[in-house]
Design a protein around this motif. Structure first.
Motif, PDB file in Angstrom:
ATOM      1  N   GLU A  19       0.581  -1.250  -0.101  1.00  0.00           N
ATOM      2  CA  GLU A  19      -0.130  -0.067  -0.134  1.00  0.00           C
ATOM      3  C   GLU A  19       0.949   1.241  -0.126  1.00  0.00           C
ATOM      4  N   VAL A  39      -6.925   0.684   5.023  1.00  0.00           N
ATOM      5  CA  VAL A  39      -6.074  -0.097   4.366  1.00  0.00           C
ATOM      6  C   VAL A  39      -6.428  -1.773   4.907  1.00  0.00           C
ATOM      7  N   HIS A  66       1.190   3.479   8.843  1.00  0.00           N
ATOM      8  CA  HIS A  66      -0.144   3.765   8.521  1.00  0.00           C
ATOM      9  C   HIS A  66      -0.390   5.137   9.478  1.00  0.00           C
ATOM     10  N   VAL A  71      -3.636   6.770   8.043  1.00  0.00           N
ATOM     11  CA  VAL A  71      -4.809   5.967   7.963  1.00  0.00           C
ATOM     12  C   VAL A  71      -5.749   5.707   8.898  1.00  0.00           C
ATOM     13  N   THR A  74      -6.828  -0.157   9.850  1.00  0.00           N
ATOM     14  CA  THR A  74      -6.174  -1.399   9.008  1.00  0.00           C
ATOM     15  C   THR A  74      -6.717  -2.513   9.390  1.00  0.00           C
TER      16      THR A  74
END
Length: 226
Positions: A19, A39, A66, A71, A74
């Motif tokens: 990613e 993600v 992340h 992010v 996850t």
């Protein structure tokens, strides 16, 4: 601009770091704009091929990367890494579909179907099933990203070639992407290995120069519904 139309995105990563390699700069741009990015790491290393300590270390690296990129969530789908070809495709489809539904994403980022790694190919196929334009809960757009040492290592003329038609300017977030990849100490190597900081910077510069930008990430637009 495409980023203006993205409110919630889900990035499918066959393995931790894909990613970041494929769209770390784009993730950073989206989160800087206040957009919601999740993600889904599809596979997990299992014994005896991968030691438990190795798997735990990579997950710590992913968490750090992340957090740096912003992010929101996850997801770990825990399908067997490098052994997806032993899993029923229907089960892969179901796992990816569940992550997509949970994310409520309007945009789905997926590995490219022509990547050398079989895991990547199977996850692309699963994504196409999960994102079928039926009903009203499918993502409005699907984009395939490139992964160094996977997308460019497939057999020329025999596998689909990556010919990008979407370029996202990451000049202001390239350093964030590179710092996120540095979090993956187990995966980040010294140049001239492709999975190096120098290679990622060079690729971003090349992709950017294709469209008159200092740095960009490139994608193949699979579908967009307006």
């Amino acid at each position: 601009m495409m980023l203006d139309r993205i409110e919630r995105a889900l990035v499918l990563a066959p393995h931790p770091d894909d990613e970041v390699l494929g769209c770390g700069g784009t993730i950073a741009r989206l989160t800087a704009l206040g957009r919601h990015v999740e993600v889904a790491v599809v596979t997990r290393g299992t014994a005896p091929r991968f030691a438990a300590e190795q798997v735990a270390a990579v997950r710590r690296e992913a968490a750090a990367a992340h957090a740096l990129l912003g992010v929101a969530t996850t997801h770990y789908l825990d399908l067997p890494a490098v052994e997806l070809d032993r899993v029923a495709q229907a089960d892969i489809n179901a796992a990816v579909r569940a992550a997509l539904v949970a994310s409520r994403a309007d945009t789905l980022f997926v590995p490219f179907v022509g990547d050398l790694h079989r895991d990547h190919q199977l996850i692309f196929d699963a994504a196409m099933v999960a994102a079928r334009p039926r009903g009203s809960d499918y993502p409005a757009r699907v984009l395939a990203y490139e992964t160094v040492s996977e997308t460019n290592w497939a057999a020329p003329y025999l596998a689909p070639s990556f010919q990008p038609n979407v370029f996202i300017d990451v000049a202001d977030t390239l350093d964030a992407k590179l710092n996120a990849f540095r979090c993956f100490e187990s995966q980040c190597h010294a140049f001239p290995d492709e999975r190096s900081i120098e290679t990622l910077r060079a690729l971003a510069m090349v992709r950017g120069s294709c469209v008159g930008r200092h740095a960009a990430e490139a994608f193949v637009l699979i579908r967009e519904v307006g």
